[in-house]
Structure formats: C-alpha cells, structure tokens
Design a protein around this motif. Structure first.
Motif, mmCIF file in Angstrom:
data_model
loop_
_atom_site.group_PDB
_atom_site.id
_atom_site.type_symbol
_atom_site.label_atom_id
_atom_site.label_comp_id
_atom_site.label_asym_id
_atom_site.label_seq_id
_atom_site.Cartn_x
_atom_site.Cartn_y
_atom_site.Cartn_z
ATOM 1 N N PRO A 1 30.006 29.384 42.093
ATOM 2 C CA PRO A 1 30.044 29.112 40.658
ATOM 3 C C PRO A 1 28.844 29.752 39.956
ATOM 4 C CG PRO A 1 30.540 27.125 41.896
ATOM 5 C CD PRO A 1 30.096 28.150 42.892
ATOM 6 N N GLY A 2 29.100 30.365 38.825
ATOM 7 C CA GLY A 2 28.049 31.045 38.079
ATOM 8 C C GLY A 2 27.943 32.525 38.386
ATOM 9 N N ASP A 3 28.561 32.963 39.491
ATOM 10 C CA ASP A 3 28.569 34.405 39.797
ATOM 11 C C ASP A 3 29.404 35.149 38.760
ATOM 12 O OD1 ASP A 3 27.054 33.990 42.031
ATOM 13 O OD2 ASP A 3 28.697 34.284 43.468
ATOM 14 N N LYS A 4 28.997 36.363 38.475
ATOM 15 C CA LYS A 4 29.791 37.244 37.617
ATOM 16 C C LYS A 4 30.685 38.099 38.500
ATOM 17 C CE LYS A 4 26.380 37.412 33.876
ATOM 18 N NZ LYS A 4 27.187 36.535 32.996
ATOM 19 N N ALA A 5 31.939 38.246 38.106
ATOM 20 C CA ALA A 5 32.892 39.027 38.885
ATOM 21 C C ALA A 5 33.742 39.877 37.964
ATOM 22 C CB ALA A 5 33.785 38.100 39.714
ATOM 23 N N THR A 6 34.143 41.023 38.480
ATOM 24 C CA THR A 6 35.055 41.898 37.754
ATOM 25 C C THR A 6 36.469 41.645 38.273
ATOM 26 O OG1 THR A 6 33.354 43.595 37.492
ATOM 27 C CG2 THR A 6 35.639 44.281 37.186
ATOM 28 N N ILE A 7 37.334 41.199 37.379
ATOM 29 C CA ILE A 7 38.715 40.889 37.747
ATOM 30 C C ILE A 7 39.607 42.059 37.318
ATOM 31 C CG2 ILE A 7 40.619 39.265 37.528
ATOM 32 C CD1 ILE A 7 38.072 38.112 38.814
ATOM 33 N N GLY A 8 40.211 42.711 38.300
ATOM 34 C CA GLY A 8 41.176 43.756 37.996
ATOM 35 C C GLY A 8 42.556 43.149 37.852
ATOM 36 N N TYR A 9 43.303 43.569 36.827
ATOM 37 C CA TYR A 9 44.622 42.991 36.619
ATOM 38 C C TYR A 9 45.530 44.009 35.927
ATOM 39 C CZ TYR A 9 43.092 42.139 31.755
ATOM 40 O OH TYR A 9 42.633 42.285 30.467
ATOM 41 N N GLN A 10 46.808 43.709 35.959
ATOM 42 C CA GLN A 10 47.800 44.529 35.272
ATOM 43 C C GLN A 10 48.442 43.723 34.153
ATOM 44 O OE1 GLN A 10 50.608 45.892 38.200
ATOM 45 N NE2 GLN A 10 49.241 47.472 39.007
ATOM 46 N N ARG A 11 48.580 44.372 33.003
ATOM 47 C CA ARG A 11 49.281 43.760 31.868
ATOM 48 C C ARG A 11 50.277 44.792 31.341
ATOM 49 N NH1 ARG A 11 45.661 41.352 27.233
ATOM 50 N NH2 ARG A 11 45.316 39.783 28.899
ATOM 51 N N ASP A 12 51.524 44.414 31.360
ATOM 52 C CA ASP A 12 52.591 45.337 30.944
ATOM 53 C C ASP A 12 52.533 46.641 31.729
ATOM 54 O OD1 ASP A 12 53.410 43.468 29.005
ATOM 55 O OD2 ASP A 12 51.987 44.278 27.539
ATOM 56 N N GLY A 13 52.186 46.527 33.022
ATOM 57 C CA GLY A 13 52.190 47.687 33.889
ATOM 58 C C GLY A 13 50.948 48.548 33.809
ATOM 59 N N LYS A 14 49.988 48.184 32.975
ATOM 60 C CA LYS A 14 48.771 48.979 32.804
ATOM 61 C C LYS A 14 47.587 48.274 33.474
ATOM 62 C CE LYS A 14 50.252 51.056 28.427
ATOM 63 N NZ LYS A 14 49.936 51.266 26.983
ATOM 64 N N ASP A 15 46.761 49.039 34.188
ATOM 65 C CA ASP A 15 45.585 48.487 34.845
ATOM 66 C C ASP A 15 44.487 48.194 33.838
ATOM 67 O OD1 ASP A 15 46.708 48.613 37.378
ATOM 68 O OD2 ASP A 15 46.026 50.656 37.716
ATOM 69 N N GLN A 16 43.904 47.005 33.931
ATOM 70 C CA GLN A 16 42.797 46.605 33.072
ATOM 71 C C GLN A 16 41.795 45.828 33.912
ATOM 72 O OE1 GLN A 16 43.698 45.226 29.071
ATOM 73 N NE2 GLN A 16 45.893 45.566 29.417
ATOM 74 N N SER A 17 40.651 45.518 33.334
ATOM 75 C CA SER A 17 39.647 44.706 34.031
ATOM 76 C C SER A 17 38.925 43.821 33.041
ATOM 77 C CB SER A 17 38.649 45.599 34.780
ATOM 78 O OG SER A 17 37.898 46.366 33.862
ATOM 79 N N ALA A 18 38.364 42.741 33.554
ATOM 80 C CA ALA A 18 37.617 41.798 32.720
ATOM 81 C C ALA A 18 36.418 41.304 33.505
ATOM 82 C CB ALA A 18 38.502 40.635 32.300
ATOM 83 N N GLU A 19 35.294 41.162 32.821
ATOM 84 C CA GLU A 19 34.095 40.586 33.418
ATOM 85 C C GLU A 19 34.103 39.085 33.129
ATOM 86 O OE1 GLU A 19 31.889 42.309 35.209
ATOM 87 O OE2 GLU A 19 33.089 44.126 34.913
ATOM 88 N N VAL A 20 34.025 38.276 34.177
ATOM 89 C CA VAL A 20 34.043 36.834 33.988
ATOM 90 C C VAL A 20 32.866 36.187 34.718
ATOM 91 C CG1 VAL A 20 36.562 36.846 33.818
ATOM 92 C CG2 VAL A 20 35.487 36.355 36.017
ATOM 93 N N THR A 21 32.470 35.022 34.227
ATOM 94 C CA THR A 21 31.492 34.173 34.931
ATOM 95 C C THR A 21 32.271 33.019 35.541
ATOM 96 O OG1 THR A 21 29.723 34.754 33.372
ATOM 97 C CG2 THR A 21 29.420 32.770 34.700
ATOM 98 N N LEU A 22 32.264 32.945 36.857
ATOM 99 C CA LEU A 22 33.100 31.997 37.573
ATOM 100 C C LEU A 22 32.663 30.549 37.344
ATOM 101 C CD1 LEU A 22 33.423 33.963 40.908
ATOM 102 C CD2 LEU A 22 35.139 33.766 39.106
ATOM 103 N N GLY A 23 33.645 29.666 37.290
ATOM 104 C CA GLY A 23 33.377 28.251 37.137
ATOM 105 C C GLY A 23 33.448 27.530 38.478
ATOM 106 N N THR A 24 33.662 26.209 38.440
ATOM 107 C CA THR A 24 33.697 25.387 39.642
ATOM 108 C C THR A 24 35.088 24.859 39.885
ATOM 109 O OG1 THR A 24 31.405 24.699 39.288
ATOM 110 C CG2 THR A 24 32.737 23.349 40.767
ATOM 111 N N LEU A 25 35.525 24.942 41.127
ATOM 112 C CA LEU A 25 36.856 24.451 41.506
ATOM 113 C C LEU A 25 36.947 22.938 41.295
ATOM 114 C CD1 LEU A 25 39.566 25.241 42.858
ATOM 115 C CD2 LEU A 25 38.529 24.587 45.033
#
Length: 343
Positions: free
Chosen positions: A319-343
C-alpha cells in the motif's frame, strides 16, 4: 517472483548433522569433533529447548496441522488452511499428551493466517518470540518446527534461501487459495502436518510460519525437495493482532487497486487480461482514471493475462506504492499512474 506451489501442511523429520570422525588403522580411538561443530550443535539444542515448547499440534476436521503459542491467554496462530471451515479444535502442547479444546478466534484466508484460542489455557504457556522480518537475510540458518505426518515436536534444519517471494497457493476443498507476497524461502524440509509451525532463527525467534512447499511439475506434482515457504513474522503479528482484538482484519498490509475484475479473452479465446467490472469510488483505480470495461494488461513491467495474474502482481507491492497500470480501452493501449491502496 511467482512460484507455482502446492498447499502442503508442513512438518519435517530432521536429519541430524553429526561431526565426522576418523579411525586410524592401528587405533580404535576416534578423533575429537571440531570445536566449531560442537558449538553449532549446542546452539541448535538451545534454540530447540527454548522454542519447541511454543509449538503445538492442532487437530481440525480435515486433519492435523501445527500452531504457535502467541500469548499467555491461550491464543495460537496458525495457517487458515489448517483450520479450514472448522470452529472447534483439539490442541496438544509440546510438553503434554492431553488434548485441549480450542475455538476459532478469526481467520483471514487472503493471507492464509488464523488464530484459535484454548478454552481453558493451562498455566505456564510459553509464547514464542517473533523476529524483525526486515533483518531476515539469505544464508541465515533456520530450524523448522511442527508436526509433520503427525510426528509432533519434529525439527528440521536449513537456511534462508531467498526473501521477498510471491507465492500462489492452489484452491482446495478446505481452502480458497491465496497469493501471498514477501514470503521467506527456506531449504528446511517442510512436509504435510507442518503447516502453521515455526520457522526459527538461531536467536530463538520465529521468522515465519511454515506454510507450503513447491511442487515439481516434472515429478507429477511431487514436492520439490528443499523449496519451502513461510509467511514472514511481520505479516503474522500484524494479522494476528487484529484477529485477536477485533475478530477480523481491517488493515491487511496488502496492496489493492480498488476494482473487481473478470477474465478477458482475445479473439483466439486466449487469456488476455483482467476486465474491470466495477471501480471503487475514490479508490486508486478511480483516481487514475480507470473505468468499468477497461482491460488491465500490465502492472509496471508485469504482464497481466488473468484476474489471478493481477492478484499476483499486486501481492508483490505494498500500500502506498506507485504503479503504472497498462490497460486497453476500446481496443487502444493506455496507461495510468496510480498510488495503491489497502486490500
């Protein structure tokens, strides 16, 4: 690092390491053992004498396991897969043959940990001392204590082979399975019945709870010798304290993205990601702009082809680590920088 491992209760028969001796052809007198060997042997015996009284045998509905006396009130910490779905148990202390009754305090299968409590705890219980997990290092000598194959108060020896392992446990009839990060890998033998027992250093401190052993697919799923895993002491104490205080876990110490997902398959019906079903409002994914319908394909440099792969990738983070999340939206590759929370 993901390790495919089969969930096995740990417990090992120890192999003695005596000092070598030689006999001259003209004499029947053996040479004395090296002083260093004698000292190591004495260290082993001292640790065993101090810690083994804190290790118990647990009998649950599905079989035998091990546990560690956590406090003087009769709380015992073990693996969640040892307790399964049961709420009542019998416990045998290391210095007694009389079974004692115990009940479930709480279980947290996501980290494969549980606490049970003796109904009438006897006087003189000896709680174990837990080590600082940050000081566990590769090469340290370890002793694994538990009840392998029902052989109570058994001890095996090895070393810390690695730290920081992320290991996935398979689902069974008694356990939903779990992906656990930051585990301690050890060469000390771990066998069925040892789950929930203690992995101990030569300072008589518990560095982890013996949990599972790896399997070798080339040996038809047989246990891989010398590759066992233990949940680190920091995770054990963090979860156990919450279960004892509240009966549940409110801060797992595990990273979360704040989404629910389902499997996603490509045009060839091959696993190709984790499709987001819902996004928790105000959670890490929402803050990063992810939406329902997006397909997560990477966490940092780790490919995500399924929901379980996403769980494994997150288990290696905090928790608190920053991670780059790669994802596809409408078939296009994108990424987002997120700060992870706690399960």
């Amino acid at each position: 690092m993901l390790v495919s491992a089969a969930l096995l209760a740990t417990g090992c028969s120890s192999s003695d390491q005596g000092s070598s001796s030689s006999t001259a052809a003209t004499s029947s007198t053996s040479a004395p053992a090296p002083a260093g060997g004698n000292q190591l042997e004495q260290n082993y015996q001292q640790v065993i004498a101090q810690v083994l009284p804190s290790v118990v045998q647990i009998t649950a509905a599905q079989g035998l396991g091990s546990g560690i006396v956590y406090d003087g009130k009769g709380d015992i910490v073990t693996n969640a897969h040892v307790v399964g779905t049961a709420t009542n148990f019998t416990v045998t202390l290391a210095n007694s043959t009389k079974p004692l009754e115990a009940t479930l305090v709480g279980s947290y299968p996501d980290s494969d940990l549980a606490v049970i409590r003796l109904t009438n705890p006897p006087s003189g219980l000896k709680p174990a001392a837990f080590a600082d997990s940050s000081k566990v290092a590769v090469g340290q000598i370890t002793l694994a204590m538990g009840s392998p194959l029902g052989l109570s108060s058994s001890v095996t020896q090895g070393i810390v082979s690695a730290t920081g392992r992320t290991v996935s446990e398979p689902q069974t009839a008694d356990s939903p399975g779990a992906t656990i990060g930051n585990m301690v890998q050890t060469s000390a033998a771990i066998n069925p019945g040892n789950s929930g027992g203690a992995l101990v250093n030569l300072s008589s401190q518990v560095i982890g709870i013996n949990t599972l052993t790896a399997v070798d697919p080339e040996l038809n799923g047989s246990a891989a010798p010398g590759i066992g895993f233990a949940i680190p002491a920091a995770t054990v104490t963090g979860i156990a304290d919450q279960l004892i205080k509240d009966g549940k876990v409110t801060n797992s110490g595990r990273a979360a993205l704040g989404v629910t997902v389902r499997p996603f398959f490509d045009a060839n019906f091959q696993p190709a990601g984790a499709a987001i079903v819902t996004v928790v409002g105000g959670g890490p994914a929402a803050a990063g702009g992810l939406q329902a319908g997006d397909v997560i394909t990477k966490v940092d440099d780790t490919a995500v082809t399924s929901p379980s792969a996403l769980t494994t990738a997150l288990a290696a983070l905090s928790p608190g680590d920053k991670a780059t999340i790669g994802y596809q939206r409408d078939g296009k590759d994108q990424s987002a920088e997120v700060t992870l929370g706690t399960l």
